[in-house]
Design a protein around this motif. Structure first.
Motif, PDB file in Angstrom:
ATOM      1  N   MET A 169     -14.810  25.321  55.241  1.00  0.00           N
ATOM      2  CA  MET A 169     -15.136  26.669  55.716  1.00  0.00           C
ATOM      3  C   MET A 169     -15.542  27.063  56.966  1.00  0.00           C
ATOM      4  N   ASP A 170     -14.936  28.272  57.461  1.00  0.00           N
ATOM      5  CA  ASP A 170     -14.874  28.463  58.732  1.00  0.00           C
ATOM      6  C   ASP A 170     -16.550  28.821  59.329  1.00  0.00           C
ATOM      7  N   LYS A 171     -16.508  29.342  60.348  1.00  0.00           N
ATOM      8  CA  LYS A 171     -17.961  29.526  60.959  1.00  0.00           C
ATOM      9  C   LYS A 171     -18.670  30.783  60.505  1.00  0.00           C
ATOM     10  N   LYS A 172     -17.623  31.755  60.307  1.00  0.00           N
ATOM     11  CA  LYS A 172     -18.148  33.272  59.892  1.00  0.00           C
ATOM     12  C   LYS A 172     -18.291  33.014  58.288  1.00  0.00           C
ATOM     13  N   ASN A 173     -17.939  32.415  57.509  1.00  0.00           N
ATOM     14  CA  ASN A 173     -18.321  32.231  56.123  1.00  0.00           C
ATOM     15  C   ASN A 173     -19.745  31.083  55.887  1.00  0.00           C
ATOM     16  N   ALA A 174     -19.860  30.309  56.961  1.00  0.00           N
ATOM     17  CA  ALA A 174     -21.069  29.453  56.890  1.00  0.00           C
ATOM     18  C   ALA A 174     -22.272  30.399  57.454  1.00  0.00           C
ATOM     19  N   MET A 175     -21.901  31.266  58.312  1.00  0.00           N
ATOM     20  CA  MET A 175     -22.950  32.072  58.621  1.00  0.00           C
ATOM     21  C   MET A 175     -23.149  33.283  57.655  1.00  0.00           C
ATOM     22  N   ARG A 176     -22.422  33.604  57.104  1.00  0.00           N
ATOM     23  CA  ARG A 176     -22.735  34.525  55.793  1.00  0.00           C
ATOM     24  C   ARG A 176     -23.454  33.858  54.715  1.00  0.00           C
ATOM     25  N   ALA A 177     -23.034  32.859  54.397  1.00  0.00           N
ATOM     26  CA  ALA A 177     -23.838  31.949  53.449  1.00  0.00           C
ATOM     27  C   ALA A 177     -25.334  31.564  53.689  1.00  0.00           C
ATOM     28  N   GLY A 178     -25.579  31.265  55.133  1.00  0.00           N
ATOM     29  CA  GLY A 178     -26.765  31.035  55.676  1.00  0.00           C
ATOM     30  C   GLY A 178     -27.746  32.350  55.717  1.00  0.00           C
ATOM     31  N   ALA A 179     -27.047  33.399  56.076  1.00  0.00           N
ATOM     32  CA  ALA A 179     -27.748  34.645  55.976  1.00  0.00           C
ATOM     33  C   ALA A 179     -28.138  35.036  54.628  1.00  0.00           C
ATOM     34  N   VAL A 180     -27.170  34.961  53.680  1.00  0.00           N
ATOM     35  CA  VAL A 180     -27.766  35.413  52.223  1.00  0.00           C
ATOM     36  C   VAL A 180     -28.752  34.227  51.776  1.00  0.00           C
ATOM     37  N   ALA A 181     -28.658  33.160  51.898  1.00  0.00           N
ATOM     38  CA  ALA A 181     -29.646  32.039  51.579  1.00  0.00           C
ATOM     39  C   ALA A 181     -30.876  32.460  52.152  1.00  0.00           C
TER      40      ALA A 181
END
Length: 76
Positions: free
Chosen positions: A1-13
């Motif tokens: 998973m790239d950095k953009k998807n990880a940031m998006r998942a963290g923001a959603v959580a």
């Protein structure tokens, strides 16, 4: 998973957690319902006995029964 998807998942959580905390605030916890009879509170000793000593004693009894009633053959 790239950095953009990880940031998006963290923001959603984080957003979901924040919304759940805000929606479940205990604002009405002091309002008594009809038929509510809370009774007396527990002392510190009662609380420690109920939530620490009793579970440890139950665990010890169950572990002791398992060890005593173990039917497997002992390896020498």
């Amino acid at each position: 998973m790239d950095k953009k998807n990880a940031m998006r998942a963290g923001a959603v959580a984080a957003g979901t957690t924040l919304m759940m905390l805000l929606m479940s605030s205990p604002a009405l916890a002091l309002t008594r319902d009809d038929g509510d009879d809370p009774g007396p509170g527990l002392s510190a000793i009662d609380t420690i006995g109920l939530f620490v000593v009793a579970p440890l004693a139950l665990f010890a009894v169950i572990a002791g029964l398992v060890m005593v009633l173990d039917k497997s053959k002992k390896q020498a």
